[in-house]
Motif scaffolding. Structure first.
Motif, PDB file in Angstrom:
ATOM      1  N   UNK A 118       0.817  -1.220   0.000  1.00 47.62           N
ATOM      2  CA  UNK A 118       0.000   0.000   0.000  1.00 47.62           C
ATOM      3  C   UNK A 118       0.843   1.258   0.000  1.00 47.62           C
ATOM      4  N   UNK A 119       1.864   1.290   0.851  1.00 50.49           N
ATOM      5  CA  UNK A 119       2.655   2.507   1.037  1.00 50.49           C
ATOM      6  C   UNK A 119       3.500   2.868  -0.180  1.00 50.49           C
ATOM      7  N   UNK A 120       3.701   1.888  -1.079  1.00 52.86           N
ATOM      8  CA  UNK A 120       4.520   2.181  -2.263  1.00 52.86           C
ATOM      9  C   UNK A 120       3.762   1.931  -3.567  1.00 52.86           C
ATOM     10  N   UNK A 121       2.447   1.755  -3.481  1.00 47.55           N
ATOM     11  CA  UNK A 121       1.627   1.662  -4.682  1.00 47.55           C
ATOM     12  C   UNK A 121       1.743   0.365  -5.455  1.00 47.55           C
ATOM     13  N   UNK A 122       2.128  -0.715  -4.798  1.00 48.79           N
ATOM     14  CA  UNK A 122       2.229  -2.018  -5.460  1.00 48.79           C
ATOM     15  C   UNK A 122       0.933  -2.785  -5.218  1.00 48.79           C
ATOM     16  N   UNK A 123       0.259  -3.174  -6.307  1.00 48.59           N
ATOM     17  CA  UNK A 123      -1.061  -3.815  -6.208  1.00 48.59           C
ATOM     18  C   UNK A 123      -0.955  -5.343  -6.257  1.00 48.59           C
ATOM     19  N   UNK A 124      -1.757  -6.005  -5.428  1.00 51.98           N
ATOM     20  CA  UNK A 124      -1.771  -7.471  -5.358  1.00 51.98           C
ATOM     21  C   UNK A 124      -3.180  -7.995  -5.567  1.00 51.98           C
ATOM     22  N   UNK A 125      -3.268  -9.246  -6.001  1.00 48.48           N
ATOM     23  CA  UNK A 125      -4.561  -9.931  -6.126  1.00 48.48           C
ATOM     24  C   UNK A 125      -4.360 -11.396  -5.787  1.00 48.48           C
ATOM     25  N   UNK A 126      -5.391 -12.000  -5.204  1.00 45.90           N
ATOM     26  CA  UNK A 126      -5.304 -13.392  -4.776  1.00 45.90           C
ATOM     27  C   UNK A 126      -6.323 -14.231  -5.539  1.00 45.90           C
TER      28      UNK A 126
END
Length: 544
Positions: free
Chosen positions: A224-232
């Motif tokens: 979140x703090x560095x704008x990296x998006x995840x999906x599961x």
């Protein structure tokens, strides 16, 4: 009878002729060597001289031939020896070249090995500041004093794009050990590229839905703090939200092999840009039969990927997978031991009893360990139906209990696990889907209502308690149906300095060798005093 006499007579005559011929040769030999006086007979003298020259010539040829043969043999042997030596030197040189200074160093309870692993730039971190990572990336680590051992040793190698094998028990901080380098990998790929990225860059494969969701929770928070998006992505739920996440563009994919393979085959998930791959709980993934899916998925990723494998144990199947998809000499960090060993912070109590007495004994133990019904207790069972039956039995006795297993809808599993984590329902019945990877805080007691199919799973089950330096209790029911695993269990108890019940030893302490899942046991025990094998040659065989 006549033929027999003829044979004897013939044999006797032949013997006389041999004796006479031998005497004559001895006399001639003596004359040639000067052992008797030469006769004045010139012809006889010439005859003897001729024979002597002839013999000398013959002996010379034989000696020369023998000497030549010996020299040739020596030459051939020398050449062969030299050839073998050169071949060995060549192989050693190639091996040394491949290893490129492979080292093996020990740091307390951590062993590090691999190509150039002793380089000063890979020194383990003493603090988060030593990593020199941006503050926004380390935001998720603020709750910790310093990196855990696996993080301290893994980050220097992973941040340098090295292929990596991590052997560490669950609860050791593995998720951030590979998660932080993955985030840095994404940020590095973004440099100079402001275009909207649709395809993921990093991939994390997990054997179970619960572990996949747990990894996703940690990485979503860390990114979140560095704008990296995840999906599961995992099965048992609608594909709609997962497809929507893919369309919006994500950096990190956390998935179970089955669902990810479905999305790939649908043409909705493309992995050609994935250059950082993590296999978490790799041994469990292969145990659950995902090997072909894993191979298929890896073949879709970028060939120039960085491979990372984390596993609690290091069986041959995982070793072969690493050999196939990793650099020849990856970095390997072992925290603790590669061998099967239980958490020493867990007090293990093993009770041998009859199968039909387990319900009564379980209720008695819950009265003891779960008296106030506020502390967290996990009861492990082997089968789904068994889990449902135990759940109903305990509910019928007024206990607040939930259960999770592969047969329940994913929404139910997620809700039950959340209730257990928050303490809303602190008693959980579970199959081995909850045995690995799940970071559930403050589990005080684990009860093995049914012994698992492998001792590895036993070690992982009891590892749900005694985490983060806290003490825990594991109480295990062992029946005669489990006697084949008695030897392995005794070894685990002995290694952890636990009490070994005499009734358990009665089953024997023999440890079975591992068997192939497909072919069973393909070996035979050979004793030291066994007779040596003999070669059988058949009459019509060409073999000598």
């Amino acid at each position: 009878m006549g033929r027999k006499i003829k044979d004897v007579t013939s044999s006797g005559g032949e013997e006389d002729r041999k004796i006479k011929r031998k005497r004559k040769l001895e006399e001639e030999e003596a004359q040639i060597n000067g052992e008797v006086e030469e006769t004045p007979d010139v012809s006889a003298s010439k005859k003897l001289e001729k024979k002597k020259k002839k013999k000398d010539k013959k002996n010379g040829k034989e000696e020369g031939a023998t000497q030549l043969g010996s020299e040739q043999e020596l030459k051939n042997g020398a050449e062969l020896s030299e050839g073998v030596g050169e071949e060995k030197k060549k192989k050693k040189k190639e091996s040394d070249g491949d290893k490129g200074g492979e080292e093996k160093k020990s740091y307390g309870g951590v062993v590090v090995s691999g190509k150039n692993s002793g380089d000063s730039k890979y020194a383990p971190l003493n603090s988060f500041a030593d990593s020199k990572l941006p503050d926004n990336v380390l935001e998720c680590c603020k709750g910790f004093d310093k990196p855990s051992p696996i993080q301290a040793h893994a980050w220097p190698f992973l941040l340098d794009n090295r292929d990596f094998i991590g052997i560490a028990q669950t609860g050791s901080g593995k998720t951030l050990a590979f998660g932080i380098p993955a985030i840095m990998h994404v940020l590095g790929k973004r440099k100079g590229d402001n275009s909207r990225r649709v395809n993921p860059i990093c991939l994390f494969l997990s054997p179970t839905r619960e572990l996949a969701q747990q990894i996703a929770d940690v990485l979503c928070d860390a990114g979140k703090s560095c704008g990296v998006k995840s999906a599961c992505f995992y099965g048992g739920t609608s594909k709609g939200p997962q497809l929507s996440a893919l369309r919006s563009g994500i950096d990190l994919v956390i998935a179970t092999p089955g669902r990810l393979k479905d999305l790939i085959e649908m043409g909705k998930c493309h992995l050609q840009d994935v250059s950082f791959v993590v296999l978490d709980e790799a041994d469990r993934m292969l145990d659950m039969g995902f090997e072909q899916d894993v191979r298929s998925i890896l073949s879709q990723t970028n060939s120039d990927r960085q491979m990372v494998m984390f596993s609690a144990t290091w069986p041959m199947e995982v070793h072969q997978l690493a050999n196939e998809f990793m650099d020849p000499n990856p970095i390997k960090v072992v925290v603790g031991s590669e061998d099967l060993a239980a958490n020493h912070d867990v007090m293990q109590i093993v009770e041998v009893l009859e199968e039909n007495t387990r319900d009564r004994r379980l209720v008695a133990l819950l009265d003891k360990y779960h008296e106030a019904q506020r502390n967290r207790v996990i009861v492990f069972v082997l089968y789904q139906k068994e889990g449902d039956r135990v759940e109903r039995m305990l509910q019928g006795r007024g206990l607040n209990v939930v259960a999770i297993h592969a047969g329940k809808p994913q929404s139910t599993r997620t809700k039950s696990l959340a209730m257990f984590k928050t303490g809303t329902c602190p008693l959980l019945i579970a199959t081995d889907v909850a045995a690995r990877g799940l970071d559930i805080p403050d589990v005080e007691v684990v009860i093995n209502y049914s012994f698992p199919l492998t001792t590895e799973d036993y070690v992982h089950r009891i590892g749900r308690t005694g985490r983060a330096g806290k003490k825990g209790v594991a109480h295990t029911f062992f029946t005669k149906e489990n006697k084949g695993l008695a030897g392995e269990l005794v070894n685990v108890l002995r290694e952890a300095n636990q009490i070994i019940p005499p009734d358990l030893v009665k089953f024997g302490t023999h440890v079975k060798k591992k068997e192939s899942k497909l072919y069973g046991a393909h070996f035979r025990e050979i004793t030291a005093d066994a007779p040596k094998s003999t070669k059988i040659t058949f009459a019509d065989s060409d073999d000598e």
